[in-house]
Motif scaffolding. Structure first.
Motif: not given
Length: 594
Positions: A571-587
């Motif tokens: 798989w691949s994983i990236t980190v970006t901004d969450g919907t409400d300003g937190g962290s979002r890890f997309e796999i």
């Protein structure tokens, strides 16, 4: 085209108008695909036929002026195959014989009764169907001939090694004046005597359906003795009920003239880092014809190896049987690529071995082959050393786990006793330190196994596993929201559990006590986000590095373990901004059960 799908126009001709109308009515009742036209004399019928399409004619015989037979003869001068049924009240063997000689399709005597018109309708239908089938076959034949005649390549068909068909391009290529001059001649007449027998055997193999022939290079001898370089592709075909061969013969004169000069190939051969040899099969034995310097230095630096048996030169003892089997596959036109051990002047070494069969220019049969030896000994030794290191590391990790966990468990037990006997804020700090030490040990052991392949892949319901992981990670104030769209994915369940627990723990450690964590679906995977403080953009490239942590309670190994698990799954994983300003890890790049 068929009677059941397209209307059929039937021209009814009779000097009795009432009888002609009656015949037409019965035919239209018999089949709703029939449309009829009534004429009362042959002259008007011929004029209608000249101006309109007609599928069948039903005509009386005894008519004034031009009778039915004369009418039939007039039709046949313009359309020899149009269905024509003679439907007459004056029947005789003489009339029937004359009608057959004139080319009548069918003959039927008039009479009373419904059955007669049913019989007439069926005969009309059969005649039209047969006529349309003939037209379809003629159209297909014309199209095929058009394609064959327009082909830029010569196309020939042979049966029993004799030509039975040649398109115009073949007539030009073989240098004959016309097709008749080529038909009946043997294929071998245009092949050099030195390899005529080999070509004949190959054609027999194709003709029997045993195996096709693809892109065989040959030299064609024209009827005038001119040599033409050609490439032949041959397939089995049935020709007038007999097995034959259809061959596409392509003139490659321009390609042959533009071929890269041979001295360039020789430079590549001679200076290649891999050991290479040209081998010719002689009575099943692989006899070395030529070798490059890399081959000589590996297998015979002080000996003339040309002319020797390849298997004897590179294999000995128990490896000889294997080498002979490889030779058999090479001679049978089977491309071979494998890892082999061969005996060099420095002892046994490991090679990535491959052979490239070479077809003879004239016969297309495998008479020689290039063999290439790529030395992979050092690579395999490094692989074995790495396996040994991993085994030692695994053993070390087990020892460390045992030797550290035991005193840690003793300390934890003593702490619980001390807490029962006295109260002190220092004891709380001790408990935090012991928990952190346990977490650190778990994370280090996980990293020690980095690169370990995943176990059995199975369908895992992400929502249920997420809720199970949350119960063992979060405090009572934190909230988990699992979207109903969360997918079922294919994963190693135990390692996916570890991934989720680490991401949940990361969110709780870095957020406030009421942090909310969300699990939901992506088109090709899933994501986990929180509404905490988030990760600064400048830190996102390094957040997965071991030891990287922005929390006093973190070990800095949790996200490194997450990355290792995703990579182990592919798989691949990236980190970006969450919907409400937190962290979002997309796999992403996740597989889903079918």
């Amino acid at each position: 085209m068929s009677l059941t799908t397209e209307p059929a126009c039937v021209l009814c001709v009779d000097d009795e108008p009432g009888f002609a109308d009656l015949t037409a009515t019965h035919l239209e009742r018999f089949d709703d695909q029939f449309t009829t036209k009534v004429e009362t004399n042959a002259e008007d019928a011929l004029e209608f036929l000249h101006e309109n399409h007609v599928d069948c004619i039903v005509s009386d015989y005894n008519m004034p002026g031009t009778d039915g037979l004369a009418f039939l003869q007039a039709v046949r001068t313009t359309d020899p195959e149009l269905p024509f049924l003679l439907f007459t009240g004056r029947g005789s063997e003489e009339i029937a014989s004359e009608a057959i000689s004139a080319g009548v399709t069918d003959y039927l005597e008039k009479g009373p009764g419904e059955e007669l018109y049913t019989l007439l309708g069926q005969r009309v239908k059969n005649a039209v169907s047969r006529h349309r089938i003939r037209l379809e076959k003629q159209e297909i034949k014309i199209r095929g001939e058009t394609i064959l005649n327009a082909s830029p390549d010569a196309i020939v068909v042979s049966v029993n090694n004799e030509f039975v068909y040649a398109n115009p391009k073949a007539i030009d290529l073989y240098g004959v004046p016309d097709g008749a001059s080529l038909l009946g001649r043997t294929v071998g007449e245009f092949i050099h005597p030195d390899y005529r027998d080999a070509v004949t055997r190959k054609l027999q193999s194709v003709e029997s359906g045993e195996r096709p022939a693809n892109h065989i290079p040959r030299t064609l001898f024209t009827i005038g003795g001119e040599e033409v370089p050609i490439e032949v592709t041959a397939r089995h075909v049935s020709w007038e009920g007999k097995p034959g061969v259809v061959a596409i013969v392509r003139d490659i004169t321009e390609r042959a003239e533009s071929t890269l000069p041979s001295h360039r190939y020789r430079a590549l051969f001679e200076h290649a880092n891999d050991a290479m040899a040209l081998v010719e099969f002689q009575d099943g034995a692989p006899v070395i014809q030529e070798v490059n310097s890399a081959f000589e230095s590996l297998f015979a630096p002080d000996d003339d190896i040309v002319g020797r048996d390849l298997d004897e030169a590179v294999a000995a003892g128990e490896r000889m049987a294997e080498a002979m089997e490889v030779t058999r596959q090479a001679e049978n036109d089977e491309f071979v690529r494998a890892e082999l051990t061969r005996d060099t002047v420095d002892g046994p070494r490991d090679f990535l071995w491959q052979q490239i069969p070479l077809e003879a220019d004239q016969t297309g049969e495998i008479e020689s082959t290039f063999v290439i030896y790529t030395d992979i000994t050092e690579r395999k030794e490094r692989g074995r050393e790495l396996e040994q290191q991993n085994a030692r590391l695994e053993e070390f990790a087990g020892v460390v786990s045992h030797d550290l966990r035991n005193p840690l468990n003793v300390a934890k037990g003593r702490l619980e006793l001390a807490t029962e006997e006295c109260e002190s804020e220092h004891l709380d700090e001790v408990e935090v330190a012991l928990d952190r030490t346990r977490t650190l040990i778990d994370d280090l052991l996980s990293l020690a196994r980095e690169g370990e392949p995943v176990g059995d892949m199975e369908p895992v319901e992400l929502d249920k596993l997420g809720e199970s992981c949350w119960d063992g990670v979060a405090n009572v104030e934190a909230t988990l929201h699992v979207d109903e769209r969360s997918p079922t994915i294919k994963a190693d369940k135990s390692r996916l559990r570890q991934l989720l627990e680490n991401l949940f723990r990361n969110a709780v450690q870095h957020g406030d006590e009421e942090v909310t964590v969300t699990v939901s679906a992506l088109d090709d995977g899933f994501f986990i986000e929180d509404d905490g403080p988030g990760i600064p953009e400048e830190d996102r490239d390094t957040v997965f590095e071991p030891g990287k942590s922005t929390s006093d309670d973190g070990t800095g190994f949790g996200l490194a373990i997450v990355r290792e698990i995703t990579e182990a799954h592919g798989w691949s994983i990236t980190v970006t901004d969450g919907t409400d300003g937190g962290s979002r890890f997309e796999i992403t790049s996740v597989d889903f059960p079918e």
